[in-house]
Design an enzyme around this catalytic site. Structure first.
Site, PDB file in Angstrom:
ATOM      1  CG  HIS A  27      -1.695   1.091   1.101  1.00 56.05           C
ATOM      2  ND1 HIS A  27      -2.942   1.282   0.039  1.00 56.05           N
ATOM      3  CD2 HIS A  27      -1.837   2.446   1.416  1.00 56.05           C
ATOM      4  CE1 HIS A  27      -3.429   2.428   0.029  1.00 56.05           C
ATOM      5  NE2 HIS A  27      -2.949   3.216   0.710  1.00 56.05           N
ATOM      6  CE1 TYR A  71      -1.775   8.057  -0.224  1.00 52.63           C
ATOM      7  CE2 TYR A  71      -1.775   5.685  -0.077  1.00 52.63           C
ATOM      8  CZ  TYR A  71      -2.477   6.980  -0.139  1.00 52.63           C
ATOM      9  OH  TYR A  71      -3.925   7.107  -0.125  1.00 52.63           O
ATOM     10  CG  HIS A  92      -8.775   1.757  -7.905  1.00 49.01           C
ATOM     11  ND1 HIS A  92      -9.317   3.010  -7.663  1.00 49.01           N
ATOM     12  CD2 HIS A  92      -7.774   1.448  -7.008  1.00 49.01           C
ATOM     13  CE1 HIS A  92      -8.724   3.305  -6.467  1.00 49.01           C
ATOM     14  NE2 HIS A  92      -7.675   2.522  -6.133  1.00 49.01           N
ATOM     15  CG  PHE A  93      -4.165  -0.941 -10.339  1.00 51.95           C
ATOM     16  CD1 PHE A  93      -3.825  -1.056 -11.667  1.00 51.95           C
ATOM     17  CD2 PHE A  93      -4.630  -1.955  -9.732  1.00 51.95           C
ATOM     18  CE1 PHE A  93      -3.649  -2.264 -12.067  1.00 51.95           C
ATOM     19  CE2 PHE A  93      -4.561  -3.299 -10.142  1.00 51.95           C
ATOM     20  CZ  PHE A  93      -4.048  -3.455 -11.517  1.00 51.95           C
ATOM     21  CG  HIS A  94      -4.684   0.572 -15.700  1.00 50.36           C
ATOM     22  ND1 HIS A  94      -5.085  -0.698 -15.173  1.00 50.36           N
ATOM     23  CD2 HIS A  94      -3.787   0.587 -16.521  1.00 50.36           C
ATOM     24  CE1 HIS A  94      -4.185  -1.581 -15.744  1.00 50.36           C
ATOM     25  NE2 HIS A  94      -3.050  -0.924 -16.410  1.00 50.36           N
ATOM     26  NE  ARG A 134      -5.888  -7.728 -10.169  1.00 47.31           N
ATOM     27  CZ  ARG A 134      -5.009  -7.350  -9.178  1.00 47.31           C
ATOM     28  NH1 ARG A 134      -5.199  -6.928  -8.112  1.00 47.31           N
ATOM     29  NH2 ARG A 134      -3.851  -6.822  -9.892  1.00 47.31           N
ATOM     30  NE  ARG A 135      -2.700 -10.306 -10.110  1.00 45.87           N
ATOM     31  CZ  ARG A 135      -1.918 -10.335  -9.137  1.00 45.87           C
ATOM     32  NH1 ARG A 135      -2.235 -11.126  -8.051  1.00 45.87           N
ATOM     33  NH2 ARG A 135      -0.722  -9.297  -8.738  1.00 45.87           N
TER      34      ARG A 135
HETATM   35  C1  HEM Z   1      -0.243   0.830 -22.696  1.00 43.16           C
HETATM   36  C2  HEM Z   1      -0.868   1.054 -21.527  1.00 43.16           C
HETATM   37  C3  HEM Z   1      -1.589   0.033 -20.889  1.00 43.16           C
HETATM   38  C4  HEM Z   1      -2.260  -1.049 -21.251  1.00 43.16           C
HETATM   39  C5  HEM Z   1      -2.974  -1.482 -22.526  1.00 43.16           C
HETATM   40  C6  HEM Z   1      -2.677  -1.645 -19.932  1.00 43.16           C
HETATM   41  C7  HEM Z   1      -3.426  -2.948 -19.892  1.00 43.16           C
HETATM   42  C8  HEM Z   1      -3.797  -3.503 -18.824  1.00 43.16           C
HETATM   43  C9  HEM Z   1      -4.577  -4.762 -18.655  1.00 43.16           C
HETATM   44  C10 HEM Z   1      -5.522  -5.261 -19.770  1.00 43.16           C
HETATM   45  C11 HEM Z   1      -4.336  -5.346 -17.629  1.00 43.16           C
HETATM   46  C12 HEM Z   1      -5.340  -6.553 -16.840  1.00 43.16           C
HETATM   47  C13 HEM Z   1      -4.962  -7.703 -17.071  1.00 43.16           C
HETATM   48  C14 HEM Z   1      -5.650  -8.979 -16.121  1.00 43.16           C
HETATM   49  O1  HEM Z   1      -5.896  -8.381 -15.023  1.00 43.16           O
HETATM   50  O2  HEM Z   1      -5.792 -10.005 -16.567  1.00 43.16           O
HETATM   51  C15 HEM Z   1      -3.326  -4.815 -16.797  1.00 43.16           C
HETATM   52  C16 HEM Z   1      -2.914  -4.635 -15.611  1.00 43.16           C
HETATM   53  C17 HEM Z   1      -1.974  -4.050 -14.846  1.00 43.16           C
HETATM   54  N1  HEM Z   1      -1.539  -2.919 -15.349  1.00 43.16           N
HETATM   55 FE1  HEM Z   1      -1.770  -2.050 -17.010  1.00 43.16          FE
HETATM   56  N2  HEM Z   1      -1.874  -1.287 -19.068  1.00 43.16           N
HETATM   57  C18 HEM Z   1      -1.114  -0.047 -19.332  1.00 43.16           C
HETATM   58  C19 HEM Z   1      -0.717   0.811 -18.705  1.00 43.16           C
HETATM   59  C20 HEM Z   1      -0.273   0.507 -17.362  1.00 43.16           C
HETATM   60  C21 HEM Z   1       0.573   1.257 -16.712  1.00 43.16           C
HETATM   61  C22 HEM Z   1       1.160   2.710 -17.290  1.00 43.16           C
HETATM   62  C23 HEM Z   1       0.816   1.018 -15.346  1.00 43.16           C
HETATM   63  C24 HEM Z   1       1.386   1.738 -13.987  1.00 43.16           C
HETATM   64  C25 HEM Z   1       2.455   2.379 -14.072  1.00 43.16           C
HETATM   65  C26 HEM Z   1       0.073  -0.129 -15.394  1.00 43.16           C
HETATM   66  C27 HEM Z   1      -0.002  -1.015 -14.431  1.00 43.16           C
HETATM   67  C28 HEM Z   1      -0.705  -2.514 -14.318  1.00 43.16           C
HETATM   68  C29 HEM Z   1      -0.673  -3.238 -13.239  1.00 43.16           C
HETATM   69  C30 HEM Z   1       0.059  -3.137 -11.747  1.00 43.16           C
HETATM   70  C31 HEM Z   1      -1.609  -4.295 -13.633  1.00 43.16           C
HETATM   71  C32 HEM Z   1      -1.737  -5.485 -12.475  1.00 43.16           C
HETATM   72  C33 HEM Z   1      -0.865  -6.512 -12.840  1.00 43.16           C
HETATM   73  C34 HEM Z   1      -1.219  -7.945 -11.918  1.00 43.16           C
HETATM   74  O3  HEM Z   1      -2.518  -8.122 -11.838  1.00 43.16           O
HETATM   75  O4  HEM Z   1      -0.474  -8.692 -11.596  1.00 43.16           O
HETATM   76  N3  HEM Z   1      -0.529  -0.532 -16.595  1.00 43.16           N
HETATM   77  N4  HEM Z   1      -2.759  -3.478 -17.686  1.00 43.16           N
HETATM   78 CU   LIG Z   2      -3.945  -0.066  -0.552  1.00 44.80          CU
END
Ligand code: HEM
Ligand SMILES: [Cu+2]
Ligand SMILES: [Cu+2]
Lengths: 153, 556
Positions: free
Chosen positions: B221, B225, B372-374, B437-438
């Site tokens: 968490h 921050y 949310h985190f996006h 998710r995931r």
């Molecule tokens: C090109 C831009 C991006 C696209 C198309 C994108 C797309 C996605 C998608 C589709 C997922 C979900 C996958 C799932 O849960 O099955 C995901 C997960 C995630 N994204 Fe992105 N994202 C982008 C940029 C970013 C950026 C800039 C960050 C953070 C700085 C980020 C952080 C994360 C994180 C932490 C997860 C979760 C990973 C996990 O569950 O282990 N993403 N993203």
């Molecule tokens: Cu938190």
């Protein structure tokens, strides 16, 4: 401090207090707290340990059922459950390998099931239909296949 | 302050951090695009790539690597700008930190590519990755401690030389950010060094799963921050200067950072609300502390809008909202972070839902969380960082942000915002409908509930894919613009042309800053007490009442 700053801080703090009271009330007065069972189990001896040596569905009262279930890659045992509408179901769950999720779409059932820990969750099924049960914690290559159903008639 | 001469040696250090960061964006965005397309059923992956391998790379490279490298590049530049060039010693330590982090990053990335570490960036036990994956991550953390130490040295050096003076706001905030980072990473470092590494080598047979998750979220968490505070530094210190205004209140700014240190750490249980083995009362206590950490964010919002309003009125704005028209929307240095701020309004509201004990069971581990985190880290923080890139890189390399480049930046920002709007809205709604998710593409044997996730407009996986594709284009533009600004943009020929590092001055009417705010011993002391209160009993319980642990398992 500026006057507007004080007003803002008071308002925001009041709002936060309100949220806290609401969650506290729901958890303690309405007993809607999240699943937090404390029992443990040896994750390598699940099959030999009661009640998981005999997973299945048991009727324990009028419209009341107990489900003892194990989760393992990539299945729920037992799967394809059926209950009459209006049943209250008590789930007792554990994992035989990695961490899994137990989520039933369109209900409030959502719990982590971890190896070594026994999770409990209760739900009343009023509306008839087929409910999708799925694992919502990544557990390996076949994670997206890990699902079953609960049919309420 | 603006008289401080820029140090080329410090600039080189900053540029090195930033470069690795943008390489991470390049790879991470390709993964993100593929994830969106796979989940939407638009493409199928070739057999040698696994969905979860991509997702591991995406999480590690964007959430851990890009953020940390960018933040270090920015903070090193900012402390050099506001407190003078680093001493040779501090700079060398900064370089050592850089190389340790980079060796770690390469090591973990190779393991992910080899398919030896498809355990995601959270590496929940008892999924077992190759030991080198954990060692790589440990090196990233240790490297960041070394680099952080260099900045702390620089700050304390400044205070020794300027005893009695109030430190520059940028330096103060950097110090707060690094302190937060060190205190929170200790948790994950303990877990990786004493639990995961011995167990993955086979020196320990079993692992305490719940303890490892708790140590992860003790870190996880405050990690958010650690991303947010540097964005807030920009909002508090740089944005006022960019819009031609002043910092609204120095003391309010410092106070909010202190509150972040205090309340952002003892709250990790809000990620474990649906877990067994943690008593409900302790979960509730941490939920209460979580609500406390909303306060400094609301203070930040206040301060920002106060700056906007004051500046607008000084420029002759009238009426209740006339000042909104006076903001420089066509300056990408303002526009990009401003779009980020707009996304933060629903983002923050969603965060309150997530933390709320029982509302959490509706959305836990659903796509809502990803949405949310996006719109928190993925847009407010990232667009702020992108907005910074447009001036920081030419500042560091002695080049110019030309009007054409500014326009390109505007288009890039708009694309990111549009893509994120579609992707994150769809994710939130799908999550409410139960989509997990995931999870790779799945209709769960054509289950009717799952098929509904392919109907409707926003409640549709294809909308995730569409938004993701637009985002991907924006990400590629950003990577291109970064390298363009670093190597090809026209050189600034003289001081007037030189790109500035915008540092706002404090408004005259602002109150003087209480000295206690700079007494770190007090704040670190209080946070340690809060951590002990929130964690001692439940963690002791996890250790003394631990079930038999879990052996390592590989399920991919
Ligand atoms: C090109 C831009 C991006 C696209 C198309 C994108 C797309 C996605 C998608 C589709 C997922 C979900 C996958 C799932 O849960 O099955 C995901 C997960 C995630 N994204 Fe992105 N994202 C982008 C940029 C970013 C950026 C800039 C960050 C953070 C700085 C980020 C952080 C994360 C994180 C932490 C997860 C979760 C990973 C996990 O569950 O282990 N993403 N993203
Ligand atoms: Cu938190
Ligand atoms: Cu699973």
């Amino acid at each position: 401090m500026h006057r507007s700053e004080k007003v803002w801080l008071t308002l925001s703090f009041g709002m936060i207090m309100l949220f806290m009271l609401a969650t506290g009330y729901q958890s303690y007065a309405l007993e809607m707290g999240p699943p937090s069972n404390m029992e443990t189990i040896d994750p390598q001896k699940v099959d030999q340990t009661a009640p998981f040596d005999n997973p299945g569905v048991k009727q324990i009262g009028d419209n009341e059922y107990e489900v003892v279930m194990t989760l393992q890659v990539f299945s729920f045992n037992p799967g394809k459950l059926e209950f009459p509408a209006g049943s209250t179901v008590h789930f007792t769950l554990t994992s035989k390998d990695v961490v899994h999720g137990f989520q039933v779409a369109n209900t409030n059932i959502n719990a982590m099931v971890m190896p070594g820990h026994i999770q409990k969750i209760t739900q009343k099924f009023d509306k008839p239909g087929e409910y999708l049960v799925l694992c919502n914690e990544y557990c390996g290559a076949g994670h997206q296949m890990m699902a079953t159903t609960i049919t309420v008639k | 302050m603006n008289s401080v001469v820029k140090s080329p040696k410090d600039s080189k250090l900053s540029m090195s951090y930033l470069t690795v960061g943008f390489i991470a964006v390049f790879i991470g965005a390709i993964c993100g695009l593929l994830q969106g397309l796979v989940r939407g059923g638009v493409i199928e992956l070739p057999s040698f790539i696994n969905y979860y391998q991509l997702l591991t790379a995406h999480g590690v490279l964007l959430a851990l690597v890009f953020t940390t490298y960018f933040i270090y590049g920015l903070l090193f530049a900012g402390v050099s700008k506001t407190m003078g060039a680093l001493s040779d010693k501090a700079r060398s330590i900064g370089w050592i930190g850089f190389w340790v982090m980079t060796i770690g990053t390469i090591c973990s990335t190779i393991m992910i590519i080899l398919g030896e570490a498809s355990v995601l960036y959270t590496f929940y036990a008892p999924l077992k990755a190759h030991p080198l994956y954990y060692i790589g991550l440990a090196l990233v953390v240790v490297g960041s401690w070394i680099g952080g130490a260099a900045m702390l040295m620089h700050y304390s050096g400044w205070r020794k030389k300027n005893s009695g003076k109030l430190s520059p706001l940028f330096g103060y905030m950097t110090t707060a950010t690094i302190i937060l980072w060190i205190v929170c990473t200790i948790g994950v470092a303990i877990s990786v060094l004493f639990q995961f590494i011995p167990w993955s080598f086979g020196w320990a047979d079993r692992i305490n799963v719940l303890l490892s998750r708790t140590l992860f979220w003790y870190f996880g968490h405050p990690l958010v921050y650690f991303w947010l505070l540097p964005a807030y530094i920009i909002w508090y210190v740089c944005i006022p200067k960019i819009i031609g205004g002043k910092v609204f209140s120095d003391s309010l700014a410092r106070l909010s950072f202190v509150l972040f240190i205090l309340f952002s750490i003892p709250v990790g249980f809000h990620h474990q609300l649906t877990e067994s083995g943690i008593p409900e009362g302790w979960k509730f206590l941490q939920v209460v502390l979580t609500f406390m950490v909303i306060t400094p964010s609301l203070m930040t919002a206040f301060s920002l809008f106060a700056t906007f309003e004051t500046t607008g009125r000084e420029k002759g704005a009238r009426g209740l909202f006339g000042w909104l028209k006076k903001l420089p929307y066509n300056d990408v240095r303002f526009f990009a972070p401003f779009m980020g701020m707009l996304f933060f309004i629903p983002g923050g509201a969603g965060g309150i839902v997530n933390a709320s004990h029982q509302m959490n069971t509706v959305i836990h581990n659903t796509l809502w969380v990803v949405g949310h985190f996006h719109i928190t880290v993925g847009t407010p923080v990232v667009l702020t960082f992108f907005g910074v890139t447009y001036w920081l890189v030419p500042y560091l390399t002695g080049r110019k942000l030309t009007p054409a480049l500014n326009r390109a930046g505007m288009i890039q920002t708009i694309l990111w915002s549009v893509g994120m709007f579609f992707m994150s809205t769809a994710m939130h709604i799908l999550g409410l409908f139960g989509a997990p998710r995931r999870t790779a593409y799945s209709t769960y044997q054509d289950n009717p509930t799952a098929l509904e996730w392919f109907h409707g407009f926003f409640a549709h996986y294809t909308t995730v894919a569409l938004g993701g594709t637009i985002l991907f284009i924006a990400a590629m533009m950003m990577v291109y613009l970064f390298f363009h600004l670093a190597f090809f943009a026209p050189k600034a020929e003289n001081d007037i042309e030189a790109t500035e590092f915008p540092i706002g001055e404090v408004a005259e009417h602002a109150y003087t800053t209480p000295r206690i705010l700079e007494n770190w011993k007090v704040w670190i002391g209080i946070v340690v007490v809060l951590i002990l209160i929130a964690y001692t009993i439940p963690v002791t319980d996890m250790i003394t009442h631990a079930p038999a642990g879990s052996p390592p398992i590989r399920t991919w």
